[in-house]
Motif scaffolding. Structure first.
Motif, PDB file in Angstrom:
ATOM      1  N   VAL A 154       0.832  -1.204   0.000  1.00  0.00           N
ATOM      2  CA  VAL A 154       0.000   0.000   0.000  1.00  0.00           C
ATOM      3  C   VAL A 154       0.870   1.258   0.000  1.00  0.00           C
ATOM      4  O   VAL A 154       0.608   2.213  -0.738  1.00  0.00           O
ATOM      5  N   ARG A 155       1.922   1.249   0.811  1.00  0.00           N
ATOM      6  CA  ARG A 155       2.792   2.424   0.919  1.00  0.00           C
ATOM      7  C   ARG A 155       3.469   2.731  -0.420  1.00  0.00           C
ATOM      8  O   ARG A 155       3.434   3.866  -0.891  1.00  0.00           O
ATOM      9  N   CYS A 156       4.085   1.722  -1.032  1.00  0.00           N
ATOM     10  CA  CYS A 156       4.766   1.936  -2.318  1.00  0.00           C
ATOM     11  C   CYS A 156       3.777   2.322  -3.416  1.00  0.00           C
ATOM     12  O   CYS A 156       4.078   3.167  -4.271  1.00  0.00           O
ATOM     13  N   HIS A 157       2.593   1.722  -3.399  1.00  0.00           N
ATOM     14  CA  HIS A 157       1.578   2.029  -4.411  1.00  0.00           C
ATOM     15  C   HIS A 157       1.141   3.484  -4.287  1.00  0.00           C
ATOM     16  O   HIS A 157       1.043   4.217  -5.273  1.00  0.00           O
ATOM     17  N   THR A 158       0.902   3.922  -3.049  1.00  0.00           N
ATOM     18  CA  THR A 158       0.499   5.309  -2.808  1.00  0.00           C
ATOM     19  C   THR A 158       1.607   6.262  -3.225  1.00  0.00           C
ATOM     20  O   THR A 158       1.347   7.259  -3.918  1.00  0.00           O
ATOM     21  N   LEU A 159       2.839   5.975  -2.826  1.00  0.00           N
ATOM     22  CA  LEU A 159       3.968   6.832  -3.190  1.00  0.00           C
ATOM     23  C   LEU A 159       4.147   6.916  -4.704  1.00  0.00           C
ATOM     24  O   LEU A 159       4.441   7.980  -5.247  1.00  0.00           O
TER      25      LEU A 159
END
Length: 160
Positions: free
Chosen positions: A149-154
């Motif tokens: 989720v973090r990498c996708h959002t970034l």
């Protein structure tokens, strides 16, 4: 130690209120509670949140990552309490971005029928957190990158 059934005077509204019900706990404060009551604090907190949406979003995201089960339950409760808003958002998404919906459904079906397999680690950072399928090109339905989720959002924030 302060007895929880004591009355405390709010310096803003000048009303004595029960300490355990009407004042937020705050370890940094003398006595362990905020000086203003919840009713007087709320407008200021809301104004701060409106002025700092990026900080609020980051805080919410950290909480969701630290408490994944509680976050899922919170999301479930929201969906049950607001079915008309969820339906409205879904309808909007279908009409404005049909290619995205088609690609998501294709990945879902391919996973279900085992035509593709979801890896156990994020392809960007290597974390073993829950993964999301990221489409670089929605016309290539099953060509996805598996990101946490973090990498996708970034990724979307950088490429917006």
């Amino acid at each position: 130690m302060v007895a929880l059934n004591t009355i405390k005077l709010c310096p803003h509204c000048k009303i004595g209120k029960p300490l355990d019900e009407d004042f937020q706990k705050n370890k940094a404060r003398c006595g362990g509670f905020n000086s203003w009551c919840k009713a007087c604090s709320k407008p200021q907190q809301q104004q701060w949140a409106r002025n700092h949406p990026e900080k609020v979003r980051a805080s919410q995201q950290r909480w969701n990552e630290q408490h994944p089960e509680a976050a899922k339950q919170k999301q479930r409760r929201y969906r049950q309490a607001h079915p008309e808003l969820v339906a409205q958002r879904t309808t909007y998404e279908r009409h404005t971005h049909p290619e995205r919906v088609k690609a998501r459904k294709a990945v879902y079906y391919a996973l279900k029928t085992r035509k593709i397999l979801k890896p156990s680690m994020c392809q960007h950072c290597g974390e073993t957190k829950p993964l999301q399928a990221h489409h670089k090109d929605y016309s290539r339905l099953l060509d996805v990158e598996w990101l946490c989720v973090r990498c996708h959002t970034l990724h979307h924030v950088r490429n917006a």
